[in-house]
Design a protein around this motif. Structure first.
Motif, mmCIF file in Angstrom:
data_model
loop_
_atom_site.group_PDB
_atom_site.id
_atom_site.type_symbol
_atom_site.label_atom_id
_atom_site.label_comp_id
_atom_site.label_asym_id
_atom_site.label_seq_id
_atom_site.Cartn_x
_atom_site.Cartn_y
_atom_site.Cartn_z
ATOM 1 N N UNK A 57 70.242 9.415 -23.116
ATOM 2 C CA UNK A 57 71.043 10.221 -23.208
ATOM 3 C C UNK A 57 72.388 10.107 -22.397
ATOM 4 N N UNK A 58 73.498 10.439 -23.356
ATOM 5 C CA UNK A 58 74.310 9.772 -22.580
ATOM 6 C C UNK A 58 74.576 11.370 -22.507
ATOM 7 N N UNK A 59 74.890 12.410 -22.753
ATOM 8 C CA UNK A 59 75.560 13.491 -22.370
ATOM 9 C C UNK A 59 75.546 13.577 -20.865
ATOM 10 N N UNK A 60 76.379 13.529 -19.868
ATOM 11 C CA UNK A 60 75.677 14.056 -18.416
ATOM 12 C C UNK A 60 74.999 15.130 -17.476
ATOM 13 N N UNK A 61 74.861 14.531 -16.475
ATOM 14 C CA UNK A 61 74.421 15.606 -15.516
ATOM 15 C C UNK A 61 75.695 16.160 -14.659
ATOM 16 N N UNK A 62 76.319 17.476 -15.048
ATOM 17 C CA UNK A 62 77.347 17.879 -14.373
ATOM 18 C C UNK A 62 77.433 18.167 -13.194
ATOM 19 N N UNK A 63 76.354 18.582 -12.490
ATOM 20 C CA UNK A 63 75.864 19.535 -11.332
ATOM 21 C C UNK A 63 74.831 20.016 -11.302
ATOM 22 N N UNK A 64 74.457 20.946 -10.064
ATOM 23 C CA UNK A 64 73.607 21.371 -9.872
ATOM 24 C C UNK A 64 73.847 23.474 -10.131
ATOM 25 N N UNK A 65 73.020 23.519 -11.231
ATOM 26 C CA UNK A 65 73.455 24.627 -11.367
ATOM 27 C C UNK A 65 74.010 25.899 -10.435
ATOM 28 N N UNK A 66 72.795 25.841 -9.475
ATOM 29 C CA UNK A 66 73.080 26.540 -8.448
ATOM 30 C C UNK A 66 74.369 26.340 -6.903
ATOM 31 N N UNK A 112 70.916 34.643 -13.457
ATOM 32 C CA UNK A 112 71.421 35.697 -12.431
ATOM 33 C C UNK A 112 72.039 35.128 -11.727
ATOM 34 N N UNK A 113 71.722 33.954 -11.164
ATOM 35 C CA UNK A 113 72.796 34.058 -10.281
ATOM 36 C C UNK A 113 74.417 32.861 -10.562
ATOM 37 N N UNK A 114 74.231 32.729 -12.386
ATOM 38 C CA UNK A 114 75.875 32.221 -13.147
ATOM 39 C C UNK A 114 75.890 33.426 -13.637
ATOM 40 N N UNK A 115 75.245 34.722 -13.955
ATOM 41 C CA UNK A 115 75.686 35.890 -13.816
ATOM 42 C C UNK A 115 76.651 36.515 -13.283
ATOM 43 N N UNK A 116 76.406 36.430 -12.164
ATOM 44 C CA UNK A 116 76.831 37.421 -10.924
ATOM 45 C C UNK A 116 78.093 36.183 -10.572
#
Ligand SMILES: CC(C)(COP(=O)(O)OP(=O)(O)OC[C@H]1O[C@@H](n2cnc3c(N)ncnc32)[C@H](O)[C@@H]1OP(=O)(O)O)[C@@H](O)C(=O)NCCC(=O)NCCS
Length: 217
Positions: free
Chosen positions: A49-58, A83-87
Motif C-alpha cells: 500500500x503506497x498510501x501512508x499512515x499519517x498519525x493516530x486518530x486520537x 465523536x472524538x474527531x467531531x468534537x
C-alpha cells in the motif's frame, strides 16, 4: 484545492475501502486520499500500500481541507472515534462505490460507506457512520441507527429497525419489521425474527441469545 480524505483505520477493511475509492472516478469527487489514521503506525507493514499512515486518530487535529471516513467495523470504537474527531471540528465524507444503488426518498447520514453492490431500496433512513459492506441490502422503510456495521451480504428487510451501533455478521438477515437494540451483535448467517434486546449477542436460525456457562463461585 481538493479536500484531503483521511481513512480512519488501516486494517483489512481500511485497505478494502482504499481499493473501492480508487474505483470512484476522480471527476465524481472533490477530494483525494491523503492517507490513513491508525493508532498502530505499522498497520500497513507487509502490505503493498503506497498510501501512508499519517498519525493516530486520537491525537490528530483536523485541518481546514481534511475530510474523514471511518473504516472500522467495531461499532463502539467507530462511534467513539468519530465523536472524538467531531468534537475537534472534523467533517465526514460519504463513500459510495459506483455499483452501489440508492433508491428514491432515502436518507444517508454523514461518514457512511456503501461498498460494491450495496443496495438501499426506498424510504430508508440510515444514520451517520454506517457501513454497508459488499452486497448488503436494506429494504423499504427500514431504519439503521448511527454507527451500525452491516457485513457482506447482510439483508435488512422491509420496515426492520436497527438501533445505534448494531453489528450484523456476514449473511445475517433481519426479517420484516424486526428490531435489533442498540449495540447488539447478530452472528454470521443468523436470522432475526422479531426482537433483539440492546447489548445482546444472538446467533443461529432463528437468532437466539448466547447462553454463557454458569459461573462457579
Ligand atoms: C456470533 C459471534 C459474534 C460470536 O462470537 P464469540 O462470542 O466469540 O463466540 P464463539 O466463537 O466463542 O462461539 C460460541 C458458540 O457459538 C457458536 N457460533 C458462533 N458463531 C455462530 C454463528 N454465527 N451462528 C451459529 N452459531 C455460532 C459456536 O460454534 C460456539 O458454539 P459451542 O460453544 O457449542 O462450540 C461470531 O461467531 C460471529 O458470527 N461474528 C460475525 C463475524 C463476521 O461475520 N464478521 C464480518 C466480516 S469481518
Amino acid at each position: 484545492m481538493k479536500n484531503r480524505l483521511m481513512i480512519i483505520g488501516a486494517g483489512g477493511f481500511g485497505r478494502e475501502v482504499l481499493g473501492w475509492i480508487e474505483q470512484i472516478p476522480e471527476a465524481c469527487r472533490d477530494w483525494s486520499v491523503a492517507g490513513f489514521l491508525d493508532s498502530n503506525p505499522k498497520a500497513l507493514s507487509g502490505f503493498n500500500v503506497v498510501v501512508p499512515i499519517l498519525g493516530d486518530p486520537w491525537h490528530y487535529t483536523p485541518s481546514e481541507h481534511d475530510v474523514f471516513v471511518c473504516a472500522i467495523g467495531n461499532t463502539r470504537t467507530k462511534l467513539d472515534l468519530c465523536a472524538h474527531l467531531l468534537s475537534k471540528g472534523a467533517r465526514f465524507q460519504d463513500i459510495v462505490h459506483p455499483t452501489a444503488i440508492v433508491g428514491p426518498s432515502c436518507h444517508i447520514g454523514r461518514g457512511c460507506i456503501l461498498c460494491p453492490g450495496a443496495v438501499v431500496t426506498t424510504n430508508v433512513r440510515i444514520g451517520d457512520f454506517v457501513i454497508l459492506n459488499v452486497h448488503a441490502t436494506v429494504g423499504h422503510d427500514a431504519e439503521i441507527g448511527d454507527g451500525c456495521t452491516l457485513s457482506g451480504h447482510v439483508d435488512v428487510t422491509g420496515g426492520a429497525r436497527l438501533g445505534r451501533g448494531v453489528f450484523l455478521g456476514s449473511h445475517a438477515c433481519v426479517l420484516p419489521l424486526a428490531e435489533v437494540g442498540d449495540f447488539s451483535i447478530v452472528g454470521a448467517g443468523s436470522v432475526v425474527l422479531k426482537r433483539v434486546r440492546p447489548n445482546t449477542t444472538v446467533m443461529g436460525v432463528p437468532a437466539q441469545k448466547i447462553m454463557l456457562p454458569r459461573q462457579t463461585p
